[in-house]
Write a protein that holds these residues in place. Structure first.
Motif, PDB file in Angstrom:
ATOM      1  N   PHE A  98     -36.298 -22.046  37.703  1.00  0.00           N
ATOM      2  CA  PHE A  98     -36.453 -21.631  36.298  1.00  0.00           C
ATOM      3  C   PHE A  98     -35.856 -22.696  35.369  1.00  0.00           C
ATOM      4  CE2 PHE A  98     -36.021 -16.831  37.589  1.00  0.00           C
ATOM      5  CZ  PHE A  98     -37.281 -16.875  38.169  1.00  0.00           C
ATOM      6  N   GLU A  99     -34.706 -23.249  35.788  1.00  0.00           N
ATOM      7  CA  GLU A  99     -34.041 -24.261  34.955  1.00  0.00           C
ATOM      8  C   GLU A  99     -34.936 -25.504  34.808  1.00  0.00           C
ATOM      9  OE1 GLU A  99     -29.904 -24.989  35.912  1.00  0.00           O
ATOM     10  OE2 GLU A  99     -30.020 -27.047  35.193  1.00  0.00           O
ATOM     11  N   TRP A 100     -35.519 -25.913  35.911  1.00  0.00           N
ATOM     12  CA  TRP A 100     -36.402 -27.104  35.918  1.00  0.00           C
ATOM     13  C   TRP A 100     -37.621 -26.868  35.028  1.00  0.00           C
ATOM     14  CZ3 TRP A 100     -41.178 -27.843  38.904  1.00  0.00           C
ATOM     15  CH2 TRP A 100     -41.537 -29.180  39.100  1.00  0.00           C
ATOM     16  N   VAL A 101     -38.202 -25.659  35.153  1.00  0.00           N
ATOM     17  CA  VAL A 101     -39.372 -25.313  34.325  1.00  0.00           C
ATOM     18  C   VAL A 101     -38.969 -25.342  32.844  1.00  0.00           C
ATOM     19  CG1 VAL A 101     -40.911 -23.390  33.701  1.00  0.00           C
ATOM     20  CG2 VAL A 101     -40.549 -23.975  36.108  1.00  0.00           C
ATOM     21  N   GLN A 102     -37.789 -24.811  32.534  1.00  0.00           N
ATOM     22  CA  GLN A 102     -37.327 -24.832  31.134  1.00  0.00           C
ATOM     23  C   GLN A 102     -37.132 -26.276  30.661  1.00  0.00           C
ATOM     24  OE1 GLN A 102     -34.137 -21.677  30.271  1.00  0.00           O
ATOM     25  NE2 GLN A 102     -34.390 -21.481  32.485  1.00  0.00           N
ATOM     26  N   ASN A 103     -36.576 -27.120  31.536  1.00  0.00           N
ATOM     27  CA  ASN A 103     -36.355 -28.523  31.160  1.00  0.00           C
ATOM     28  C   ASN A 103     -37.676 -29.242  30.915  1.00  0.00           C
ATOM     29  OD1 ASN A 103     -33.564 -28.966  33.492  1.00  0.00           O
ATOM     30  ND2 ASN A 103     -33.565 -28.235  31.399  1.00  0.00           N
ATOM     31  N   LEU A 104     -38.658 -29.013  31.809  1.00  0.00           N
ATOM     32  CA  LEU A 104     -39.938 -29.715  31.666  1.00  0.00           C
ATOM     33  C   LEU A 104     -40.666 -29.256  30.410  1.00  0.00           C
ATOM     34  CD1 LEU A 104     -41.401 -29.913  35.308  1.00  0.00           C
ATOM     35  CD2 LEU A 104     -39.855 -31.475  34.148  1.00  0.00           C
ATOM     36  N   SER A 105     -40.480 -27.960  30.067  1.00  0.00           N
ATOM     37  CA  SER A 105     -41.220 -27.445  28.906  1.00  0.00           C
ATOM     38  C   SER A 105     -40.347 -27.440  27.649  1.00  0.00           C
ATOM     39  CB  SER A 105     -41.737 -26.027  29.207  1.00  0.00           C
ATOM     40  OG  SER A 105     -40.657 -25.209  29.584  1.00  0.00           O
ATOM     41  N   ARG A 106     -39.094 -28.000  27.763  1.00  0.00           N
ATOM     42  CA  ARG A 106     -38.184 -28.055  26.612  1.00  0.00           C
ATOM     43  C   ARG A 106     -38.021 -26.680  25.958  1.00  0.00           C
ATOM     44  NH1 ARG A 106     -36.893 -32.443  28.396  1.00  0.00           N
ATOM     45  NH2 ARG A 106     -37.184 -34.468  27.435  1.00  0.00           N
ATOM     46  N   PHE A 107     -37.727 -25.685  26.795  1.00  0.00           N
ATOM     47  CA  PHE A 107     -37.624 -24.310  26.338  1.00  0.00           C
ATOM     48  C   PHE A 107     -36.344 -23.705  26.892  1.00  0.00           C
ATOM     49  CE2 PHE A 107     -39.450 -20.018  25.582  1.00  0.00           C
ATOM     50  CZ  PHE A 107     -39.985 -20.259  24.333  1.00  0.00           C
ATOM     51  N   HIS A 108     -35.816 -22.668  26.255  1.00  0.00           N
ATOM     52  CA  HIS A 108     -34.583 -22.052  26.754  1.00  0.00           C
ATOM     53  C   HIS A 108     -34.766 -20.535  26.849  1.00  0.00           C
ATOM     54  CE1 HIS A 108     -30.322 -22.286  27.696  1.00  0.00           C
ATOM     55  NE2 HIS A 108     -30.166 -21.185  26.984  1.00  0.00           N
ATOM     56  N   TRP A 109     -34.639 -20.000  28.050  1.00  0.00           N
ATOM     57  CA  TRP A 109     -34.820 -18.561  28.245  1.00  0.00           C
ATOM     58  C   TRP A 109     -33.475 -17.839  28.099  1.00  0.00           C
ATOM     59  CZ3 TRP A 109     -37.789 -18.638  33.607  1.00  0.00           C
ATOM     60  CH2 TRP A 109     -38.976 -19.363  33.460  1.00  0.00           C
ATOM     61  N   SER A 110     -33.553 -16.542  27.730  1.00  0.00           N
ATOM     62  CA  SER A 110     -32.326 -15.747  27.633  1.00  0.00           C
ATOM     63  C   SER A 110     -31.864 -15.341  29.032  1.00  0.00           C
ATOM     64  CB  SER A 110     -32.582 -14.486  26.807  1.00  0.00           C
ATOM     65  OG  SER A 110     -33.415 -13.617  27.563  1.00  0.00           O
ATOM     66  N   GLU A 111     -30.602 -14.945  29.149  1.00  0.00           N
ATOM     67  CA  GLU A 111     -30.060 -14.513  30.440  1.00  0.00           C
ATOM     68  C   GLU A 111     -30.848 -13.314  30.975  1.00  0.00           C
ATOM     69  OE1 GLU A 111     -25.585 -14.386  31.422  1.00  0.00           O
ATOM     70  OE2 GLU A 111     -26.173 -12.289  31.167  1.00  0.00           O
ATOM     71  N   GLN A 112     -31.192 -12.408  30.038  1.00  0.00           N
ATOM     72  CA  GLN A 112     -31.957 -11.216  30.427  1.00  0.00           C
ATOM     73  C   GLN A 112     -33.282 -11.607  31.077  1.00  0.00           C
ATOM     74  OE1 GLN A 112     -31.045  -7.974  30.109  1.00  0.00           O
ATOM     75  NE2 GLN A 112     -32.953  -7.471  31.169  1.00  0.00           N
ATOM     76  N   GLU A 113     -33.964 -12.578  30.433  1.00  0.00           N
ATOM     77  CA  GLU A 113     -35.259 -13.061  30.944  1.00  0.00           C
ATOM     78  C   GLU A 113     -35.088 -13.644  32.353  1.00  0.00           C
ATOM     79  OE1 GLU A 113     -36.537 -15.500  27.689  1.00  0.00           O
ATOM     80  OE2 GLU A 113     -38.590 -15.559  28.472  1.00  0.00           O
ATOM     81  N   VAL A 114     -34.030 -14.448  32.507  1.00  0.00           N
ATOM     82  CA  VAL A 114     -33.785 -15.112  33.797  1.00  0.00           C
ATOM     83  C   VAL A 114     -33.555 -14.068  34.892  1.00  0.00           C
ATOM     84  CG1 VAL A 114     -32.085 -16.518  35.070  1.00  0.00           C
ATOM     85  CG2 VAL A 114     -32.903 -17.273  32.828  1.00  0.00           C
ATOM     86  N   PHE A 115     -32.673 -13.104  34.651  1.00  0.00           N
ATOM     87  CA  PHE A 115     -32.348 -12.134  35.711  1.00  0.00           C
ATOM     88  C   PHE A 115     -33.526 -11.191  36.003  1.00  0.00           C
ATOM     89  CE2 PHE A 115     -27.636 -12.895  34.753  1.00  0.00           C
ATOM     90  CZ  PHE A 115     -27.498 -13.742  35.849  1.00  0.00           C
ATOM     91  N   THR A 116     -34.301 -10.855  34.960  1.00  0.00           N
ATOM     92  CA  THR A 116     -35.462  -9.984  35.202  1.00  0.00           C
ATOM     93  C   THR A 116     -36.462 -10.698  36.107  1.00  0.00           C
ATOM     94  OG1 THR A 116     -35.141  -9.026  33.034  1.00  0.00           O
ATOM     95  CG2 THR A 116     -37.265  -8.608  34.058  1.00  0.00           C
TER      96      THR A 116
END
Ligand code: NAD
Length: 420
Positions: free
Chosen positions: A355-373
């Protein structure tokens, strides 16, 4: 090279597991060989100036098991026992883990033979920066993405980002995962492995029809994984009665206050001497009655000798390779322990790394809730896939998880064919 790898006890264990899976799946000889052996084994020496002015030369390894399904992904370990065979075994397990979780990665692992506990922060930084510089030609965000493992942490990853980015002339956050959140790390990555271990252990209790509230747990290892697994279990009403680390083991029949123990460890460097628990022999601790036993430290700690004496309902393999093949046979024979095999049990870490890599490649930041869900959804799917396969094929959970992972890799290799 093949022979010397096989002589290493940890690689020998991973290879034996693979052979059993390949036999069961009746993999053709060609695919079997291509799946079994690592694609790249890289060893570099690292001359590092120590605080007292001496120059110490450390040996570092990076093994990239295969690159057929995407870049390779895996942790970087600092430990005095690190050797090439162990790193190659861990890379092979990473491979099956990424495939089981259906992440677009091959497996890798890295390790530096050093004792991080005996090094100053400046010396650790020196070792890490030198390693990053030496390994630079072999890594990249589309090639090989490292993450923390035993003895390394977010700071280690930040130094690697710095060396890599200084060399490319621009920030490349996607070169590693498990970075500090300030440096485009992901929310929830720090907790992810332990969170996943606790989530799956509780799903296993559910399947056994055991209540979670009031169940008991024992945890070996109180580092990143052990701590967060303990914290999550305790938050859900599980009594964590026994915890050990390299300094010793402690026990409290009424449950250990995990947050307070965390403060004690930060202040003193280990669990020993915590005044709200008694000391216990670390080997004896593993044999005490409990619902959930979590080895979250080293390989090969559940052996043919202690497996018959285990007193748990769920064995949640947070560490990589904690159970020897002899112990595995005992556990299968006993039939009363719900095994969560390492490649599933600790897959929360690599999943949130993805998830972290995908966020880095897309220059996006997900919330903790989104990550754990998202993490829970992916773990649940893999857990159910493993249980279904084990039920349909009448095999152990480990065999099922490995077969599912190996099958994904074998299929891709077949479809891609052989080059040239
Ligand atoms: P860590 O360095 O943060 O912690 C390791 C812990 O193990 C420490 O508490 C240490 O004192 C303890 N330990 C070492 N030797 C011991 C011994 N002989 N007996 C009891 N405890 C001992 O490492 P970590 O990141 O928590 O990793 C632990 C295990 O989980 C490793 O097998 C690692 O490969 C695996 N793992 C880690 C991650 C991750 O995201 N960090 C992901 C998947 C798997």
């Amino acid at each position: 090279m093949k022979e010397s790898l096989l002589q290493n006890p940890v690689f020998g264990m991973a290879a034996r597991q693979f052979d059993q899976v390949a036999d069961f799946m009746e993999l053709e000889e060609e695919i079997r060989e291509r799946c079994k052996w690592p694609k790249r084994l890289i060893t570099v020496s690292l001359p590092v100036r120590m605080d007292d002015g001496r120059t110490e030369v450390y040996l570092a390894h990076r093994v990239q098991h295969h690159l057929s399904r995407g870049p390779v992904k895996g942790g970087l370990r600092y430990h005095p026992n690190v050797d090439l065979g162990e790193v190659a075994a861990l890379a092979m397990w990473m491979n099956w883990k990424c495939a089981l979780m259906r992440l677009p990665y091959g497996g890798a692992k890295g390790g530096i033979n050093c004792d991080p506990r005996a090094m100053s922060p400046r010396e650790k930084e020196g070792v890490t920066r030198r390693f990053a510089a030496e390994i630079l030609p072999f890594i990249g965000k589309e090639v090989d993405i490292m993450a923390p493992d035993m003895g390394t942490d977010e700071q280690t990853m930040a130094w690697i980002v710095d060396v890599y980015s200084a060399n490319t002339g621009h920030l490349v956050p996607g070169i590693v995962t498990g970075k500090p959140v300030e440096l485009q790390g992901s929310e929830g990555r720090r907790e992810a492995t332990g969170y996943g271990v606790a989530f799956l252990a509780m799903r296993a209790l559910d399947k056994l029809g055991c209540a979670i509230e009031g169940a008991s747990a024992i945890i070996q290892g109180f580092g990143n994984v052990g701590y967060h697994a303990a914290e999550r279990l305790a938050c859900s009403g599980v009594m964590v009665k026994g915890i050990s680390d390299i300094t010793g083991a402690i026990w409290n029949d009424n449950g250990i206050d995990v947050a307070k123990l965390g403060e004690h460890v930060r202040a003193t460097g280990g669990v020993s001497g915590f005044d709200e628990a008694e000391g216990i022999d670390p080997d004896e601790m593993l044999l005490q009655p409990c619902e959930i036993l979590v080895p979250a430290a080293l390989e090969r700690v559940i052996t043919g000798e202690n497996a018959p004496k285990l007193n748990c309902r769920v064995l949640a393999e947070a560490a990589n390779g904690p159970t020897t093949p002899e112990a595995d046979a005992v556990i299968s024979e006993r039939g009363d322990i719900f095994l969560l095999p390492d490649i599933l049990c600790n897959a929360g870490g690599v999943t949130v790394s993805y998830f972290e890599w995908v966020q880095n490649l897309s220059r996006f930041h997900w919330s903790e809730q989104e990550v754990f869900t998202k993490l829970e959804t992916m773990l649940e799917r893999a857990f159910e896939r493993m249980l279904n396969f084990a039920g349909e094929q009448q095999v152990s959970h480990r065999m099922a998880a490995l077969c599912l992972g190996v099958r994904e890799v074998a299929e891709v290799k077949k479809k891609r064919g052989l080059f040239p």
